[in-house]
Design an enzyme around this catalytic site. Structure first.
Site, short mmCIF file in Angstrom:
data_model
loop_
_atom_site.label_atom_id
_atom_site.label_comp_id
_atom_site.label_asym_id
_atom_site.label_seq_id
_atom_site.Cartn_x
_atom_site.Cartn_y
_atom_site.Cartn_z
N ALA A 109 0.86 -1.15 0.14
CA ALA A 109 -0.08 0.10 -0.12
C ALA A 109 0.73 1.06 -0.06
CB ALA A 109 -0.97 0.03 1.19
N ALA A 110 2.24 1.20 0.50
CA ALA A 110 2.84 2.50 0.69
C ALA A 110 3.02 3.11 -0.84
CB ALA A 110 4.02 2.51 1.49
N PRO A 111 3.08 4.59 -0.90
CA PRO A 111 3.05 5.57 0.00
C PRO A 111 1.56 5.73 0.57
CG PRO A 111 3.44 6.48 -1.73
CD PRO A 111 3.47 5.09 -2.13
N GLY A 112 0.38 5.29 -0.23
CA GLY A 112 -0.88 5.43 0.20
C GLY A 112 -1.77 5.94 -0.91
N GLY A 113 -1.19 6.16 -1.99
CA GLY A 113 -2.14 6.87 -3.19
C GLY A 113 -3.41 5.98 -3.65
N LYS A 114 -3.21 4.83 -3.61
CA LYS A 114 -4.20 3.84 -3.87
C LYS A 114 -5.05 3.49 -2.53
CE LYS A 114 -1.88 2.00 -7.75
NZ LYS A 114 -0.91 3.03 -7.65
N ASP A 177 -1.17 -3.93 -6.06
CA ASP A 177 -0.25 -3.11 -6.86
C ASP A 177 1.24 -3.36 -6.56
OD1 ASP A 177 0.22 -0.87 -8.53
OD2 ASP A 177 0.99 0.42 -7.09
N CYS A 230 3.25 -0.88 -12.89
CA CYS A 230 3.35 0.36 -13.76
C CYS A 230 4.66 0.04 -14.46
CB CYS A 230 3.88 1.67 -12.76
SG CYS A 230 5.33 1.31 -11.61
#
Length: 450
Positions: A109-114, A177, A230
């Site tokens: 999860a880091a840094p938290g955008g999603k 991700d 990505c």
């Protein structure tokens, strides 16, 4: 930009007639994006309030492209109204179809955008487990989730292999991700080319195959899993999906909401989505949405009991508005700290937690000191005694720097001595204490404007 020959050869095989257009896209500037936090404000209202010009991201209803610099230094950023995120990277959380009440896992999860987008879609119902193996990155993740005002969070820094044993068939929605070679970010971050030459698709493919199987085993029957990277490599993308389909026959691909610029997956996996920088206003990305078959059993979630709320905390919270309430939430007391958690969270003890639920504050010597996280989780003007500055009032930034302020011009008969919720245009920023006409700053030191 000089691209590795192995990479360009791979892209020529994938893109065929579009390859020249793809190469030309590297001569263009990447797009800067921000995603509005719909837990706090609508995209329409934000666009009206925000001073810098914005252009909508056409496939993301709460995404915008901006041109001006300094967006991360705006008071609205400190109020958690938006998150800075590249447009293509907004897509995975947008397409996972999270709804209020879901139990959601963001595995990397880091840094938290999603994770912040997933949390905002829950609307305070259900729970979000946001995990990152790196403890230092998980700390940044926690800050971004609390800045966004998301109450129903568990932030962990744990090995996914351990999580599988503790969360069998537990989550309704899972986002993976995955760590990847980063080919889709070469234009935005050229240093990624050097990292790619050190550890390319072959290195990451092994990690991705492990992660996607682990995630599938934590998914409840009928649940959905979204895998994203990505990068452009078929080894990291379609081959990883095929690995899952071959090893977990109860999983299958499902179509996701489309957009004219999306490209279909390679190797016959047409339901997968590829984002290319020559087709869309974003960097390279890959997405695949999968569903687990409905048949199969899963453990029932257990209800927990609430700890007795200290009177000083109970008295303080009566003055707050916008917090989750009712039979779905209860309190946990750990040492002198007070947390709000879901009654059916069923979270195991044997994990490395950075946060368990919403930290409301601390009880000290028969008094309650509210937390920064509590301030951010409240609704607009969500305390019965608020001091609200406008975004262009110089005191707003001075407050964020930790200074004591004169607020004599803002005081009314409704203002009481003591705790104040400090806001910008009504949106919470943090706490302060009123003494006479002076506002004694209690903004969290670790978040201060530098």
């Amino acid at each position: 930009m000089k691209l590795p020959s192995t990479f360009t050869s791979q892209m020529q095989d994938i893109l065929q007639d579009e390859f020249d257009s793809f190469l030309e896209s590297y001569d263009k500037m990447p797009h800067n994006g921000l995603r509005v936090n719909t837990l706090k404000i609508t995209p329409q209202e934000f666009e009206q309030k925000f001073s810098s010009p914005l252009e909508p991201v056409p496939w993301i209803e709460n995404g915008f492209i901006y041109q001006e610099q300094g967006v991360s230094r705006h008071p609205y950023y400190y109020a958690g109204l938006y998150y800075l995120q590249e447009p293509s990277a907004m897509t995975p959380a947008n397409r996972l179809e999270v709804k209020p009440g879901d139990y959601v896992l963001d595995l990397c999860a880091a840094p938290g955008g999603k994770a912040t987008e997933l949390g905002s879609r829950l609307r305070g119902q259900g729970l979000l487990v946001a995990n990152d193996l790196s403890n230092s990155r998980a700390k940044a993740l926690l800050k971004n989730l609390e800045l966004a005002g998301i109450p129903n969070i568990y932030v962990t820094s744990e090995n996914p292999e351990k999580m599988v044993s503790l969360f069998p068939v537990f989550f309704d929605k899972i986002l993976v991700d995955a760590p990847c070679s980063g080919e889709g970010m070469f234009r935005k971050e050229p240093k990624m080319i050097g990292y790619w030459e050190e550890n390319g698709p072959e290195y990451y493919s092994k990690i991705q195959k492990e992660l996607i199987l682990q995630a599938a085993d934590m998914l409840r029957p009928g649940g959905k899993l979204l895998y994203s990277t990505c990068t452009f490599s078929t080894l990291e993308n379609e081959d990883t999906i095929q690995w899952l389909l071959d090893n977990r026959p109860n999983m299958h691909l499902v179509p996701m909401q489309g957009y004219p610029g999306f490209a279909s997956g390679q190797k016959g996996l047409k339901e997968c989505v590829r984002i290319f920088p020559h087709r869309m206003e974003g960097e390279g990305h890959f997405l695949a949405l999968l569903e687990k078959e409905e048949n199969g059993s899963c453990p029932k979630r257990k209800r927990g009991k609430s700890d007795k709320l200290p009177k000083e905390a109970e008295d303080f919270l009566e003055h707050c508005t916008g917090l989750p309430s009712g039979k779905n939430y209860c309190y946990r007391i750990q040492d002198d700290r007070v947390y709000m958690v879901g009654t059916e969270d069923s979270m195991p003890d044997k994990l490395r937690y950075l946060r368990t639920g919403l930290l409301l504050g601390t009880c000290k010597k028969n008094r309650f000191e509210p937390s920064q996280a509590l301030a951010m989780a409240l609704e607009r003007n969500g305390f019965d005694s608020c001091i609200s500055f406008s975004a262009d009032d110089g005191r707003t930034i001075r407050y964020l720097k930790g200074e004591t302020l004169d607020v004599s011009d803002l005081l009314t008969s409704s203002h009481k001595k003591g705790w104040q919720l400090v806001c910008v245009d009504g949106f919470p920023l943090g706490w302060a204490k009123l003494a006479g006409t002076s506002l004694k700053n209690k903004y969290y030191a670790g978040w201060r404007w530098q």
